[in-house]
Design a protein around this motif. Structure first.
Motif, PDB file in Angstrom:
ATOM      1  N   ILE A  50      -2.837   7.952  21.646  1.00 45.46           N
ATOM      2  CA  ILE A  50      -3.090   8.593  20.368  1.00 45.46           C
ATOM      3  C   ILE A  50      -1.799   8.577  19.566  1.00 45.46           C
ATOM      4  N   VAL A  51      -1.944   8.661  18.253  1.00 44.33           N
ATOM      5  CA  VAL A  51      -0.789   8.683  17.361  1.00 44.33           C
ATOM      6  C   VAL A  51      -0.873   9.962  16.542  1.00 44.33           C
ATOM      7  N   VAL A  52       0.215  10.728  16.577  1.00 41.82           N
ATOM      8  CA  VAL A  52       0.264  12.025  15.902  1.00 41.82           C
ATOM      9  C   VAL A  52       1.521  12.129  15.051  1.00 41.82           C
ATOM     10  N   TYR A  53       1.503  13.115  14.176  1.00 41.63           N
ATOM     11  CA  TYR A  53       2.667  13.384  13.312  1.00 41.63           C
ATOM     12  C   TYR A  53       3.458  14.585  13.805  1.00 41.63           C
ATOM     13  N   VAL A  54       4.776  14.533  13.580  1.00 43.39           N
ATOM     14  CA  VAL A  54       5.632  15.716  13.540  1.00 43.39           C
ATOM     15  C   VAL A  54       6.216  15.757  12.138  1.00 43.39           C
ATOM     16  N   GLU A  55       6.620  16.919  11.713  1.00 40.42           N
ATOM     17  CA  GLU A  55       7.077  17.087  10.330  1.00 40.42           C
ATOM     18  C   GLU A  55       8.365  16.335  10.013  1.00 40.42           C
ATOM     19  N   ASN A  56       9.309  16.308  10.969  1.00 38.95           N
ATOM     20  CA  ASN A  56      10.624  15.739  10.672  1.00 38.95           C
ATOM     21  C   ASN A  56      11.375  15.416  11.967  1.00 38.95           C
ATOM     22  N   GLU A  57      12.595  14.951  11.799  1.00 38.25           N
ATOM     23  CA  GLU A  57      13.418  14.575  12.956  1.00 38.25           C
ATOM     24  C   GLU A  57      13.691  15.769  13.857  1.00 38.25           C
ATOM     25  N   ARG A  58      13.956  16.912  13.273  1.00 31.18           N
ATOM     26  CA  ARG A  58      14.230  18.118  14.071  1.00 31.18           C
ATOM     27  C   ARG A  58      13.041  18.432  14.979  1.00 31.18           C
ATOM     28  N   ALA A  59      11.828  18.347  14.439  1.00 33.87           N
ATOM     29  CA  ALA A  59      10.625  18.626  15.229  1.00 33.87           C
ATOM     30  C   ALA A  59      10.429  17.581  16.331  1.00 33.87           C
ATOM     31  N   LEU A  60      10.756  16.328  16.027  1.00 37.51           N
ATOM     32  CA  LEU A  60      10.637  15.272  17.032  1.00 37.51           C
ATOM     33  C   LEU A  60      11.567  15.559  18.208  1.00 37.51           C
ATOM     34  N   PHE A  61      12.821  15.911  17.923  1.00 34.23           N
ATOM     35  CA  PHE A  61      13.766  16.180  19.005  1.00 34.23           C
ATOM     36  C   PHE A  61      13.450  17.484  19.732  1.00 34.23           C
ATOM     37  N   ALA A  62      12.886  18.453  19.036  1.00 33.32           N
ATOM     38  CA  ALA A  62      12.462  19.687  19.701  1.00 33.32           C
ATOM     39  C   ALA A  62      11.348  19.381  20.704  1.00 33.32           C
ATOM     40  N   LEU A  63      10.406  18.542  20.297  1.00 30.33           N
ATOM     41  CA  LEU A  63       9.341  18.135  21.206  1.00 30.33           C
ATOM     42  C   LEU A  63       9.919  17.374  22.392  1.00 30.33           C
ATOM     43  N   LYS A  64      10.806  16.447  22.126  1.00 32.44           N
ATOM     44  CA  LYS A  64      11.441  15.662  23.198  1.00 32.44           C
ATOM     45  C   LYS A  64      12.090  16.582  24.224  1.00 32.44           C
ATOM     46  N   GLU A  65      12.823  17.563  23.744  1.00 33.45           N
ATOM     47  CA  GLU A  65      13.536  18.474  24.644  1.00 33.45           C
ATOM     48  C   GLU A  65      12.597  19.416  25.391  1.00 33.45           C
ATOM     49  N   SER A  66      11.424  19.661  24.850  1.00 33.47           N
ATOM     50  CA  SER A  66      10.474  20.570  25.504  1.00 33.47           C
ATOM     51  C   SER A  66       9.736  19.910  26.666  1.00 33.47           C
ATOM     52  N   LEU A  67       9.747  18.587  26.706  1.00 30.50           N
ATOM     53  CA  LEU A  67       9.018  17.869  27.755  1.00 30.50           C
ATOM     54  C   LEU A  67       9.740  17.978  29.098  1.00 30.50           C
ATOM     55  N   PRO A  68       8.989  18.150  30.175  1.00 28.64           N
ATOM     56  CA  PRO A  68       9.618  18.119  31.499  1.00 28.64           C
ATOM     57  C   PRO A  68      10.304  16.768  31.731  1.00 28.64           C
ATOM     58  N   SER A  69      11.345  16.772  32.512  1.00 30.79           N
ATOM     59  CA  SER A  69      12.150  15.559  32.697  1.00 30.79           C
ATOM     60  C   SER A  69      11.389  14.425  33.372  1.00 30.79           C
ATOM     61  N   ASP A  70      10.309  14.722  34.079  1.00 27.08           N
ATOM     62  CA  ASP A  70       9.575  13.649  34.752  1.00 27.08           C
ATOM     63  C   ASP A  70       8.639  12.878  33.824  1.00 27.08           C
TER      64      ASP A  70
END
Length: 114
Positions: free
Chosen positions: A52-72
């Motif tokens: 699926i393809v989804v939106y985030v509002e901006n770069e800050r939101a993209l990196f916040a999502l990245k950091e929220s993901l478990p490392s695996d």
């Protein structure tokens, strides 16, 4: 199994550029999954490669999502080379997985579909 492609909405990318950036994200994230979780990668391919393809509002939101993901959970942030419509080094999107759908939904289900 599914893969999630996350696009920055604030860039207002033309459709062609968005498609190419999403393709980069899909390929890079899959390559990481093949290395880290070969069984998951194989299962995803055999199941039809759902994404699926989804939106985030901006770069800050993209990196916040990245950091929220478990490392695996594999993820690949895509930075543009700047040959066409945006400046070199612009972060455009991120590919996540493929990975277990239920796990990805914990972090991405609230995002709007492109």
């Amino acid at each position: 199994m599914k893969q999630v492609i996350v696009i920055r909405k604030d860039l207002k990318l033309p459709k062609g550029k968005m498609a190419v950036q999403a393709a980069h994200a899909a390929v890079e994230s899959f390559r990481l999954t093949e290395k880290k979780h070969p069984k998951i990668a194989k299962e995803w391919v055999l199941e039809g490669m759902a994404k699926i393809v989804v939106y985030v509002e901006n770069e800050r939101a993209l990196f916040a999502l990245k950091e929220s993901l478990p490392s695996d959970i594999p993820r690949a942030v895509i930075t543009d080379a700047g040959r066409t419509v945006i400046a070199p080094g612009t972060v455009t999107c991120m590919g996540i997985g493929p990975y277990e759908e239920e796990e990805l939904d914990r972090f991405t289900s609230e995002l709007k579909l492109v």
